[in-house]
Design an enzyme around this catalytic site. Structure first.
Site, mmCIF file in Angstrom:
data_model
loop_
_atom_site.group_PDB
_atom_site.id
_atom_site.type_symbol
_atom_site.label_atom_id
_atom_site.label_comp_id
_atom_site.label_asym_id
_atom_site.label_seq_id
_atom_site.Cartn_x
_atom_site.Cartn_y
_atom_site.Cartn_z
ATOM 1 N N TRP A 52 0.821 -1.222 0.000
ATOM 2 C CA TRP A 52 0.000 0.000 0.000
ATOM 3 C C TRP A 52 0.855 1.272 0.000
ATOM 4 C CZ3 TRP A 52 2.468 1.365 4.187
ATOM 5 C CH2 TRP A 52 2.707 0.409 5.192
ATOM 6 N N ASN B 150 4.731 -8.949 13.216
ATOM 7 C CA ASN B 150 3.587 -9.096 12.335
ATOM 8 C C ASN B 150 3.815 -10.251 11.359
ATOM 9 O OD1 ASN B 150 1.109 -7.981 10.734
ATOM 10 N ND2 ASN B 150 2.742 -8.144 9.208
ATOM 11 N N GLU B 151 3.056 -11.321 11.518
ATOM 12 C CA GLU B 151 2.919 -12.407 10.530
ATOM 13 C C GLU B 151 4.161 -13.266 10.332
ATOM 14 O OE1 GLU B 151 1.172 -10.691 6.958
ATOM 15 O OE2 GLU B 151 -0.763 -10.435 7.941
ATOM 16 N N GLU C 195 -6.850 -8.670 11.623
ATOM 17 C CA GLU C 195 -6.695 -8.081 10.281
ATOM 18 C C GLU C 195 -7.675 -8.745 9.335
ATOM 19 O OE1 GLU C 195 -3.016 -7.962 8.167
ATOM 20 O OE2 GLU C 195 -1.860 -7.207 9.858
#
Ligand SMILES: *[C@@H]1O[C@H](CO)[C@@H](O)[C@H](O)[C@H]1NC(C)=O
Ligand SMILES: *[C@@H]1O[C@H](CO)[C@@H](O)[C@H](O)[C@H]1NC(C)=O
Ligand SMILES: *[C@@H]1O[C@H](CO)[C@@H](O)[C@H](O)[C@H]1NC(C)=O
Ligand SMILES: *[C@@H]1O[C@H](CO)[C@@H](O)[C@H](O)[C@H]1NC(C)=O
Ligand SMILES: *[C@@H]1O[C@H](CO)[C@@H](O)[C@H](O)[C@H]1NC(C)=O
Ligand SMILES: *[C@@H]1O[C@H](CO)[C@@H](O)[C@H](O)[C@H]1NC(C)=O
Length: 899
Positions: A200, A470-471, A567
C-alpha cells in the site's frame, strides 16, 4: 561550495552544581546551521534537524515537485542511493564545558551512520528506533565544534548486510514483489520496514536525523525516563514509579532524593537513596505510591466511560538539593488483562478465549490497524494529521488500534492522544513479514530498542498489548519465503529473536501487560507448540488475519469464526479529489500507467473489478476516463459492504459457540485505518484524512448497539441484536420490507426486545424467501424487495444506526431505477461550522454519496440508503464556510446513476 555558519548557542542554562544543562542542537533552537551534502559535494544544502534528506532537498528546490506527485517515488529514488553527510558547526561556552560529563544524544537517526565530533569518530548508528548517547567530554571544546553525521545509503547498507549474512545462509525475503516498485532487504536494517515499499505504499528509503539532538552536560547524572504502572489491591492503587538515570560509565554510585507527587490530595513519596548501577552508567530507583481507590477515577476505553488522566511529577535532586531532573507525565488508572481461558463445549476443552479485559470488564475490541501517517519518518508526527486521524477513529466508535509492526513506534503525541481519546493500543514490535538476522550485534541492538521503547511507552494507559512481530510465525509455518528446506534453522532464529531476546526484556520491563509473540498467533497455544504452531490461523486460539479476494466478501458465511480478527480487508481507491492532487487528468483512469503504478498489490486492479462485478452492474462507459469516477465510487461501495459484512459477522460471533468450539469472537480490527500516500489501499481514511465510504460504514457497524441481519447458508434470515452497553435497554425493533419502486414499505413489523448488556442475542429467525413472500414480494422475491431495520428506545439513549439487508444480488433487481435526488436546503446547524443538509428523493436510493468537494469536513452519515422522501444529514466543516458556499460545493450520486 561549503558555507560556514558559526552559531553562538546560548540556549542552555547551567547552575553551579548538579543540574544538567542541555544544549539543543536542532534547527529550531539554533536558528539553522545544519547542512547536508552528498558524497562528492555536488549538492550542499541547508538542512533541518529533526528532519530528513527528502524534505531538505524538496525545501532546497532540488526536488522540484511534491515527492508523492505521479512517479516521483521512482524519479527521486537517486536520493536514497547517495551517501549523505549532515554537518553542524556550533559554539560551546565555558560554563557548559566545566561540567563533569557531557553526552551527545541523538533521539533518532535514520539509519546507518558514522558520527564525528571535531573530526573524531565517536560512534555509529544503525537502528532508527534507538536513542544513542555518546560520551564526548574529552572531545567537545570551548568555542567552535564541528559535528558530522555521515550516512550510508540504506539501500546499499541493507544489501551489504544481506550479502554478508548470506555467506552463512540467506535471511529472506530476497526482495519485495516487482509490483511494489520497492527496494530489497529492509529486514537487515532496524529501519521502518515500509520505507522500502509495501503493498500500500511507495519506497522512499530515507536518511536523516529524524528526532532531536542535544548535548547534555551534568555533574551527577541525567534523568532519562520514568515508567509507571498501577496495580489494584482491595482498597487502593499501588503506583509503581521507576526512575531511570544515566551517567558516565566510570561512575559507581549515584545518590540523591527521589520525589513523586500526583495532582490530587494524596501523600507524595520522597526517598533518599544511594544507587548502584544496573549496568555501567545506568541507574534506577523505584518508588511506590499508595493511592486510596476512591481518590481516583479509573480510565476507560472509548465507549465505556471517561478517559480521566492525572499528572504525576517526578523530581530528582542530588545531595546538594540541586534538581538533576524533573518529569511530568499524564497517567491513568486502569487494569488490563489478556484473557486466554479454556472454552468448554460439553465439558470438553475446545481452545482458548482471546480477549482484553479492562478494569475487569471484557471488551469487544473494535477498531483498525494503524500504519505510519507518512513515508518520511520526519513527517510522521504532524500534530494536526495525527489528531485528525485518531479523532476519526474515535468518531467511528473504535476502541482499539493496532500499531502494525512494519512501521514506527509512534510519537509521544500519538500515544498521548490515544490516552485522551480512549483508544487501546495493541503495539507490535517493528518486525514484519520477514525472517530477521540474529547475529550478536543485531540482537544487542534490538535489546536496546525494546528496552527504550517499552520504557518510553510504559506510562500510557492506552497501551495494552505488546506483540513481537507481524505475521512472521505464519510466514515461517506457511513457507512464504522458501524457508521450509531449512525450517529448523529459521525457527531457531525466530526463537532467538522474539522468545529469547525480546520477550524477556518486555517481561522484565513491564509486569503489567501481556506479551504475545506474533500476530496472528495461537497465543499460549503457539508457545506450547514451540512458538510455530501447526496452524497459526487456528480459529480456536489467539488472533487471525484473513484475506480472500476471490470469495464473495458480501456473504458472511465466507468468513472464519475466530476468537479475534486482528486483520481483514478489501481494497479501494481514494477519491478523485485526493488522487488529483498528485496526478494529471490523463492519469485518472483504470488504464493509466499512474493507476497501475499506484497499485502495489499484485493483480489488485483486476480483483477490484472482479469484486465489483460480482455484486453490481457497472454501466459501459465510452472511455476509461469517463468510467473512472464511477469505478472509484463502486470500489468504495464494495469495500464498505465487504468490511461491514465481515465486521458484523465478527460482532455476532461474540454470541456464537459452535459444537466444535468456534466463535466467542471478541475483536474486529480491520485492515487498515489510514493511508501513507494517494493510491489503491485497504484504508478507510484517505491520505489527507478524507473519509472513504468505509469510514462512514465503520461508524455504523461499530455502533454500541446494532441490529444485524444476516442469511445463513440454509437461507434462514436471522436478526441479532448486539450490545456493548453495560446495562440492559428496552428497545423497539422495526422491520420493514420495501419494493425497489416505492418509498412506502409493503410490510412493517414492530417488536419490543430487551437489548441485553454486553451480549449478542438472536431475536428472529425465519426462512428468508417465505418471509418475503408473506410480506408480499411475490415471485422472484429476492429481486423485488429488500429489508430495512431500525432499533430505538423510548428515551433515545442508545446509538444504533439503521441497518438493511439485500436478499439478492444488486445487479439483478426488479424495477430498480436511478433516483432523482435533490439538495433541498443547506442551513447553519446548532454548532459552529455545522450545517444541516436536507435532501429529497423520488425513489429508493442506494449508497447515497454526498461530496463537499473543496470544503473539507465530514457528514453525519454517507453512503446511506434513502427510504424516505426527505432526509437530513449534518455536515461538520473543518474550515470556515457559509451555507451558500457549501451548497454550491455539494454533489450527490447514488447507485442507480451508473446502472
Ligand atoms: C555539593 O556542594 C559542594 C559545595 O557546597 C561541592 O563541593 C560538591 O561538589 C557538590 N556536590 C555535587 C554532587 O554537586
Ligand atoms: C557527483 O555525484 C553525482 C551522483 O552520485 C553525479 O551525478 C555527479 O556527476 C558527481 N559530480 C561530480 C562533480 O563528480
Ligand atoms: C556509499 O558508501 C558505500 C559504503 O562506503 C559505498 O560502497 C558506495 O559506493 C557509496 N555510494 C556513493 C554513491 O557514494
Ligand atoms: C482482599 O480481599 C480478599 C477478599 O475479600 C481477601 O481474601 C484478601 O486477603 C484481601 N487482600 C488484601 C491484600 O487485603
Ligand atoms: C416503528 O413502527 C411503528 C409501528 O409501525 C411506528 O409507529 C414507528 O414510527 C416506527 N419507528 C421507527 C423508528 O421507524
Ligand atoms: C428531479 O427533481 C427535481 C425537484 O424535485 C425536479 O425539479 C426535476 O425536474 C427532477 N428531474 C428529473 C429528471 O426528474
Amino acid at each position: 561550495m561549503i558555507r560556514t555558519i558559526v552559531l553562538i548557542a546560548s540556549l542552555f542554562s547551567v547552575s553551579k552544581y548538579g543540574e544538567a544543562a542541555k544544549m539543543h542542537l536542532d534547527s529550531s533552537s539554533l536558528d539553522g546551521g545544519w547542512r547536508a551534502r552528498n558524497a562528492n559535494g555536488s549538492i550542499d544544502i541547508e538542512a533541518v534537524v529533526p528532519g530528513g534528506i527528502y524534505t531538505d532537498l524538496r525545501e532546497a528546490r532540488i526536488l522540484t515537485e511534491d515527492i508523492y506527485y505521479r512517479f516521483n517515488d521512482i524519479n527521486y529514488r537517486w536520493v536514497s542511493k547517495e551517501n549523505w553527510t549532515y554537518s553542524l558547526k556550533f559554539e560551546v561556552e565555558d560554563t557548559f564545558i566545566e561540567k563533569q560529563e557531557i553526552f551527545l544524544v541523538f533521539h533518532g537517526v535514520d539509519t546507518v551512520a558514522s558520527v564525528y565530533l571535531n573530526n573524531e569518530h565517536i560512534g555509529n548508528t544503525d537502528n532508527m528506533f534507538v536513542r544513542y548517547s555518546f560520551p564526548v567530554k574529552s572531545i567537545v571544546k570551548l568555542g567552535e565544534n564541528t559535528l558530522e553525521v555521515q550516512f550510508e545509503s540504506s539501500i546499499t547498507a541493507a544489501e551489504r548486510r544481506y550479502e554478508q549474512q548470506a555467506l552463512q545462509y540467506p535471511v529472506p525475503p530476497t526482495c519485495v514483489p516487482d509490483e511494489y516498485r520497492g527496494e530489497c532487504h529492509a529486514n537487515h536494517l532496524r529501519k521502518m520496514q515500509a520505507s522500502f515499499s509495501w503493498d500500500w505504499g511507495p519506497a522512499f528509503p530515507s536518511a536523516g536525523i529524524w528526532k532531536n539532538v542535544e548535548l547534555e552536560a551534568f555533574d551527577v547524572a541525567v534523568l532519562r525516563e520514568v515508567t509507571t504502572s498501577a496495580t489494584l489491591t482491595n482498597s487502593s492503587w499501588l503506583l509503581q514509579i521507576r526512575i531511570f538515570l544515566e551517567t558516565g560509565e566510570q561512575i559507581l554510585t549515584v545518590s540523591g532524593t527521589f520525589d513523586a507527587r500526583l495532582d490530587i490530595d494524596v501523600e507524595p513519596v520522597t526517598e533518599t537513596a544511594e544507587l548502584l548501577p544496573d549496568e555501567p552508567g545506568q541507574f534506577s530507583k523505584t518508588l511506590t505510591m499508595e493511592i486510596p481507590k476512591d481518590k481516583v477515577e479509573v480510565w476507560w476505553p472509548n465507549g465505556f466511560g471517561s478517559q480521566k488522566l492525572y499528572t504525576l511529577s517526578v523530581t530528582v535532586r542530588d545531595d546538594n538539593e540541586t534538581v538533576i531532573g524533573q518529569v511530568s507525565l499524564r497517567i491513568g488508572f486502569r487494569t488490563i488483562e489478556l484473557v486466554q481461558e479454556p472454552i468448554l463445549v460439553q465439558e470438553e476443552v475446545r481452545g482458548l478465549s482471546f480477549y482484553v479485559k479492562v478494569n475487569n470488564v471484557p471488551i469487544f475490541s473494535k477498531g483498525s490497524n494503524w500504519i505510519p501517517s507518512h513515508i518520511l519518518p520526519e513527517k510522521s508526527a504532524e500534530p494536526d494529521v495525527i489528531n485528525d486521524l485518531l479523532s476519526s477513529a474515535k468518531a467511528a466508535h473504535m476502541n482499539m488500534l493496532r500499531v502494525w509492526g512494519g512501521g514506527l513506534y509512534e510519537s509521544d503525541l500519538f500515544y498521548r492522544l490515544a490516552d485522551e481519546l480512549g483508544l487501546l493500543i495493541w503495539q507490535d514490535f517493528m518486525f514484519a513479514c520477514s525472517m530477521y538476522p540474529t547475529n550478536r550485534e543485531f540482537l544487542d541492538s534490538v535489546t536496546k530498542e525494546v528496552t527504550q521503547q517499552v520504557r518510553r511507552l510504559h506510562h500510557h494507559p492506552s497501551v495494552v498489548i505488546w506483540a513481537g512481530n507481524n505475521e512472521n510465525e505464519a510466514a515461517l509455518r506457511d513457507n512464504w519465503y522458501g524457508t521450509s528446506t531449512d525450517f529448523l534453522l529459521y525457527k531457531s532464529d525466530y526463537i532467538k529473536l522474539y522468545v529469547d531476546t525480546i520477550r524477556p526484556v518486555v517481561l522484565a520491563e513491564d509486569t503489567t501487560r501481556p506479551f504475545i509473540v506474533s500476530s496472528p498467533t495461537n497465543g499460549i497455544q503457539s508457545e506450547l507448540d514451540g512458538y510455530i504452531a501447526e496452524d497459526p490461523y487456528s480459529p480456536l486460539y489467539g488472533d487471525v488475519h484473513y484475506y480472500n479476494y476471490l470469495a464473495d466478501a458480501w456473504n458472511p458465511n465466507t468468513y472464519p469464526n475466530t476468537r479475534f480478527a486482528s486483520e481483514y480487508g478489501i481494497q479501494s481507491f481514494p477519491s478523485l479529489k485526493t488522487l488529483s492532487l498528485v496526478s494529471i487528468p490523463s492519469d485518472l483512469s483504470m488504464q493509466s500507467e499512474f493507476i497501475d503504478h499506484r497499485q502495489h498489490h499484485p493483480g489488485g486492479n483486476d480483483e477490484l473489478r472482479y469484486e465489483i462485478e460480482q455484486h453490481m452492474k457497472l454501466k459501459k462507459y465510452e472511455t476509461p476516463e469517463e468510467e473512472f469516477p464511477t469505478f472509484i465510487y463502486f470500489a468504495q461501495i464494495n469495500q464498505a459492504m465487504s468490511i461491514k459484512t465481515a465486521t458484523e459477522f465478527y460482532r455476532r460471533g461474540r454470541g456464537l459457540l459452535t459444537s466444535d468450539g468456534q466463535g466467542v469472537t471478541m475483536g474486529a480490527l480491520y485492515w487498515q485505518l489510514n493511508d501513507i500516500w494517494q493510491g489503491a489501499s485497504w484504508a478507510s481514511l484517505e491520505f489527507g484524512g478524507r473519509w472513504k465510504m468505509l469510514q462512514y460504514f465503520a461508524r455504523n457497524f461499530f455502533a454500541p448497539a446494532l441490529v444485524s441481519p444476516s442469511v445463513t447458508p440454509a437461507g434462514e434470515l436471522e436478526v441479532h441484536l448486539i450490545s456493548d452497553y453495560l446495562e440492559d435497554k428496552e428497545t423497539l425493533l422495526n422491520v420493514s420490507v420495501y419494493k425497489w419502486d416505492s418509498l412506502t414499505p409493503i410490510s412493517q413489523t414492530s417488536n419490543t426486545y430487551t437489548l441485553q448488556a454486553a451480549s449478542v442475542k438472536k431475536v428472529f429467525s425465519n426462512n428468508l424467501l417465505d418471509y418475503l413472500r408473506d410480506a408480499g414480494c411475490g415471485q422472484d422475491a429476492e429481486k423485488n424487495c429488500f429489508l430495512y431495520f431500525s432499533l430505538t428506545t423510548k428515551n433515545g439513549d442508545i446509538t444504533s444506526p439503521d441497518n438493511f439487508l439485500f436478499p439478492g444480488p444488486l445487479k439483478e433487481l426488479t424495477n430498480f431505477e436511478a433516483a432523482n435526488i435533490t439538495l433541498t436546503s443547506v442551513t447553519p446547524g446548532t454548532d459552529a461550522n455545522t450545517f444541516e443538509i436536507e435532501i429529497s428523493t423520488d425513489r429508493v436510493a442506494l449508497f447515497v454519496w454526498l461530496e463537499a468537494n473543496d470544503v473539507a469536513g465530514e457528514f453525519s452519515d454517507n453512503g446511506f440508503l434513502l427510504v424516505t422522501p426527505t432526509w437530513k444529514v449534518e455536515f461538520t466543516a473543518k474550515t470556515d464556510v457559509t451555507s451558500d458556499k457549501l451548497k454550491n460545493a455539494l454533489t450527490v450520486v447514488s447507485l442507480g446513476d451508473s446502472y
